[in-house]
Design an enzyme around this catalytic site. Sequence first.
Site, PDB file in Angstrom:
ATOM      1  N   GLU A 190       3.369  -2.174-147.513  1.00 18.20           N
ATOM      2  CA  GLU A 190       2.734  -0.911-147.148  1.00 18.20           C
ATOM      3  C   GLU A 190       1.217  -0.892-147.335  1.00 18.20           C
ATOM      4  O   GLU A 190       0.495  -0.365-146.496  1.00 18.20           O
ATOM      5  CB  GLU A 190       3.360   0.243-147.949  1.00 18.20           C
ATOM      6  N   SER A 236      37.649  21.428-112.508  1.00 16.08           N
ATOM      7  CA  SER A 236      37.469  22.467-111.487  1.00 16.08           C
ATOM      8  C   SER A 236      36.416  23.507-111.843  1.00 16.08           C
ATOM      9  O   SER A 236      36.133  24.388-111.038  1.00 16.08           O
ATOM     10  CB  SER A 236      38.800  23.178-111.232  1.00 16.08           C
TER      11      SER A 236
END
Length: 831
Positions: free
Chosen positions: A112, A400
Amino acid sequence: MKEDYKRRAGSKAGKKKGETKKKLSRKSIIKRIIVLTVLIGLIFLVLGSMLFAYYASQAPAFSEEKLRDPVPAQIYDRNDELVTTVYQGQKRESVAIEDVPDSVVDAVLAVEDHRFYEHGAIDFWRLAQAVVGNVFNGFGSEGASTITQQVVKRTFLTEETTIERKAQEAYLAYRLEQEYSKDEILEMYLNKIYYSDGIYGIRTASLYYFDKELDDLNLMEAAYLAGLPQLPNRYNLYVDENRGEDRAYIVLRLMNEHERITPEQYEEAQNLDVYANLVDRSDEDRASTEPDDPEYASYINFIKNEISSHDSFTNADISELMASGIEIYTNMDAGIQRNLQNLTDDRDYYYNPKFQSDDFDIASTILDTQTGELIAISGGRDYQEVVDHNQALVPRNVGSTMKPFMSYGPAIEELEWRTDQRIQDEYSYSPEGLDHISIYNYDMQNHGQVTIREALSRSYNIPAVKAYEIVKDEAGNDAPREFAEGIGFDYSTIGEGDYEVSFNDVLGGRDSMFTPLQMAEAYSALGNNGEYNEAHAVRHVVTGEGDLVEFEHDSDQVMADYTAYMLTDILKDTFEPYGSADYIRMDGLNIAAKTGTTSYTRELREEQNLPDNAAKDAWIVGYTPEYTMSVWTGFTATRDGGETSFVGTDEHITPQWFFRDIMQSISTYNGQDFEQPDSVLRLNNGELAVQGSEDFEEYSQEGSGTTGGGNGGSDDGDNGGNTWNWSWGTGGNDEDNGQAPENDPPQEEAVEDTPVTEDPVTEEEVNEVPVREEPAEESGSESEGTNQDEGSNDEGNETAPDESSPEEGSDGNESEGNTDEPTEEAEDDAA
């Protein structure tokens, strides 16, 4: 002579003077350039300093409380009442810096911020390297944030990459380094960082992943934890073990390069197994990190998605944002949300053991019909955000429920059909250009000439396909697709963007796959005079710094008000005798709805020994002027004999009971009905016509008259209705006095098994579209039967070309594919 000499002398003197001026002007130019450059630099420096000072003055308040502890998000309902407080993940186990072993510190610093203890708030050397790297390798290829900067960014700022945010970050980082030591800042970082699965802080992560205190971690484990926060969800060993392990090796290499471990330690660590001590966790174990109040989890999941897509938060890490003290004001009705999720989770509610099993799931969405506000949402049974897909946001074949948007809606919109417009039904029908394919109605009956009111509310398949093809012929080939896309069903994203809509999509098969949320959005537009709203949960947000962020939403008129009202009037008959949901009663409510089911491919049916009438998904979407609700039910696995399928009448209508009980419990029963617009006229027979339409004029000339009120319905006389034979345009008046055709089976017979033909059919309430294909002269495209499904969806299940269907043991998080199955002839063609 003398004058000539003076003239020549003067000329020479002037020439020398000019040369001197020229020499002086060159020096002057250089000096001026230098002075100008310095002045410009000073101006930019002053302006930059002023801009920096301005941005710094706008920076969030410096808070020690936020630096030390996260502030949970608070969720408010539509009445501004606090509903729940969202604590991100598990309880955090903080650690003092003196208790963090050197190996862990070295691993974190190596990956880091290697020079953390040597530089100030900003590492200018690393910044210069990053600038050079970004110039040669592209912007963003290298970063230069120090641990100090990361602390202030996670605590006070967002992930935006603007100059303002960078200036504020630098200012706050400087302040942080002035008020805290390096050890204190590193301690803040180690206790704040996110480690996936709702885990914050390195000690909490060590206990979660390896069940170890930090002192007991080996080098490989320390390296893994140090590298995890950069992309926590990607490097999570429970999600993708290869990426997590590779990340650990990178951290070990950096530790070796920066001489934080010896070459011998590096070699030894590389031989360690990062999985050797990894805690064995199932998805349920991982989900145990979920916050309290699980009944709100689905809604909170939607909130996070909505906030993440807002312009003000697009670059923010949502996990960090939810731990920043944010207040979220929503459209949630907390009581409805609790009831919806509790009924979803209540296995005792379902009488049938197969619906009590873990294989069954149900998802639903409730919207305010007029505004699109998200009232409640359920992402599935026992929904947990960490491990579950929100099933309300997962696309499924919709059966449907697509008929109003692909067939009858475009017909009313473009051709101004009346609700008693007639279409010639048939026993079987081959879609235009597909003579080798035959589709059927769910009951294997020819109902003669039927009105579109009858055809839609009873969900006949052949009239729906014929109406679709009439619209394409008379209003343009793209008319059905454009109507559907206008209401949120985007087919342009399918495949490479060249998807062609077919009769399969009318019946909700093929690639007509949409989410319960999308279905609710579409149907709410029908109840809102054709005005479409995207569902929205968040009204506004108050950030941890006290800034108010409004969430604005637009409405679009996507169809004529007469189209929306006439479809609604028809869909009210869904609950009437012969309607596709006539098994449930909705007394006291003015409500319209459409049902749908989807079936398996023949191949899977035969492989799993499934009944011919087995269905895998069952839908209902309905609305009152007050609320719109969509319900999907289905199974996450396919087992032999129909153990995880809808089989028989009582099973197919499972979502309808759920829909009824929720809608009846939340409705106010205030008598509100859908308002008939001026563009619609009600005829003496109770049917509806578009004001000024050709059909209406013909009706008026016949002396039938009109009326401004009353309910329409197929039981009223429907004299004067035009009849569309399949030759198109052969109109004529045919009276049936509103009665069902003689060959339309009575309701009592509808629940019996339908006749079995060469291609078995499902029962009436499934309304499957049986499809048989006659041998084609040569195999063609998909629409010609290469993956045609026999009975894909609901009330007449449609055909859906994709043969994919749920495999045994599928997790149900992926869409099931198409709903209909190929016929034997189609399979031969495909082979």
